[in-house]
Design an enzyme around this catalytic site. Sequence first.
Site, PDB file in Angstrom:
ATOM      1  N   ASP A   1       0.785  -1.497  -0.579  1.00  8.85           N
ATOM      2  CA  ASP A   1       0.166   0.131   0.476  1.00  8.85           C
ATOM      3  C   ASP A   1       1.075   1.240  -0.040  1.00  8.85           C
ATOM      4  O   ASP A   1       2.279   1.071   0.125  1.00  8.85           O
ATOM      5  CB  ASP A   1      -0.448   0.139   1.351  1.00  8.85           C
ATOM      6  CG  ASP A   1      -0.328   0.041   2.280  1.00  8.85           C
ATOM      7  OD1 ASP A   1       0.185  -1.268   3.289  1.00  8.85           O
ATOM      8  OD2 ASP A   1       0.506   0.781   3.274  1.00  8.85           O
TER       9      ASP A   1
ATOM     10  N   ASP B   1       0.706   3.927   2.233  1.00  9.68           N
ATOM     11  CA  ASP B   1       0.172   4.355   3.729  1.00  9.68           C
ATOM     12  C   ASP B   1      -0.997   5.500   3.731  1.00  9.68           C
ATOM     13  O   ASP B   1      -2.245   4.470   2.737  1.00  9.68           O
ATOM     14  CB  ASP B   1       1.630   4.750   3.591  1.00  9.68           C
ATOM     15  CG  ASP B   1       1.414   4.787   6.024  1.00  9.68           C
ATOM     16  OD1 ASP B   1       1.384   3.543   6.237  1.00  9.68           O
ATOM     17  OD2 ASP B   1       2.521   6.226   5.969  1.00  9.68           O
TER      18      ASP B   1
HETATM   19  N1  ADE Z   1       2.211  -2.784   6.927  1.00 10.03           N
HETATM   20  C1  ADE Z   1       1.621  -2.415   5.946  1.00 10.03           C
HETATM   21  N2  ADE Z   1       1.878  -1.968   5.011  1.00 10.03           N
HETATM   22  C2  ADE Z   1       1.772  -1.169   6.301  1.00 10.03           C
HETATM   23  C3  ADE Z   1       1.727   0.384   6.911  1.00 10.03           C
HETATM   24  N3  ADE Z   1       1.364   1.579   5.679  1.00 10.03           N
HETATM   25  N4  ADE Z   1       2.526   0.432   7.725  1.00 10.03           N
HETATM   26  C4  ADE Z   1       3.011  -0.187   8.500  1.00 10.03           C
HETATM   27  N5  ADE Z   1       2.750  -1.909   8.120  1.00 10.03           N
HETATM   28  C5  ADE Z   1       2.006  -1.971   7.267  1.00 10.03           C
END
Ligand code: ADE
Length: 274
Positions: free
Chosen positions: A211, A213
Amino acid sequence: MEPISIGIIGGSGLYAMEALTDRSEIQLTTPFGDPSDAVIVGNLAGQRVAFLPRHGRGHRFTPSEVPYRANIHALKQLEVRFILGVSAVGSLREELVPGHLVIPDQAIDRTKGVRPATFFGEGVVAHVAFGEPVCPHLSALVSKAAHAASNTTVHDGGTYCCMEGPQFSTKAESELYRSWGCSIIGMTLLPEAKLAREAEIAYANLSLVTDYDCWHPDHDNVTAAMVVETINRNVAAAQNTIAALIPLIDPAAVYPAHSALAHAVMTAPESIPA
Ligand code: ADE
């Protein structure tokens, strides 16, 4: 039992490898409690490999609850000398697209001190070097394997920001980590890599970007469902990398991580309890 040189600590969604044959499960216990689960031992690409699901089967431990010390101790009991930790991470850079792989070479510790992060203390003082938080030699092999076998874009190097969680970051935090030069964000590299160093095990990390974030204006904020969905679509990239990595590892190779304690222990030998 024959020593097992290679350990894989699987992240979310990577509970075991289908390609692992002649499997057996070993239930180990350690002075630091039980590991996350039974260690699954099997043959992969001609070698005996130990596989440990970091969050336990069924995903039972939050990143703060993972018994990191027991996990590393259990693999050390099997005489593991090389560990690949696999993680799901968020991207803090436009060019690190969900589905890509990153092999980080640096880390920033944003955990909150609630995870036991050393095997030392209680009379024995040791400070291991951690300027290179992952083993560059093992990481180079992971890179070679990922480029050859993963069928996705692989990024060599990058800084992994390890946050405590379990909540994801705020936008202000995400922008802060970007301003620090971090590439990816996850919740599990630390203290795993620190403990492996203290145990004199060469450790590398393979991160699967799931992703953007929450900083990216054109993408929705990360959710757990988004992470799981991207892992499920891309788990083969990690599995193929692992299968290609095993034959590249010379079980007799000696890297600096294997003598990490040589200049680390400060306690006078006569005061170390027998
Ligand atoms: N693991 C997968 N995506 C994450 C994110 N955006 N922040 C922290 N841990 C994660």
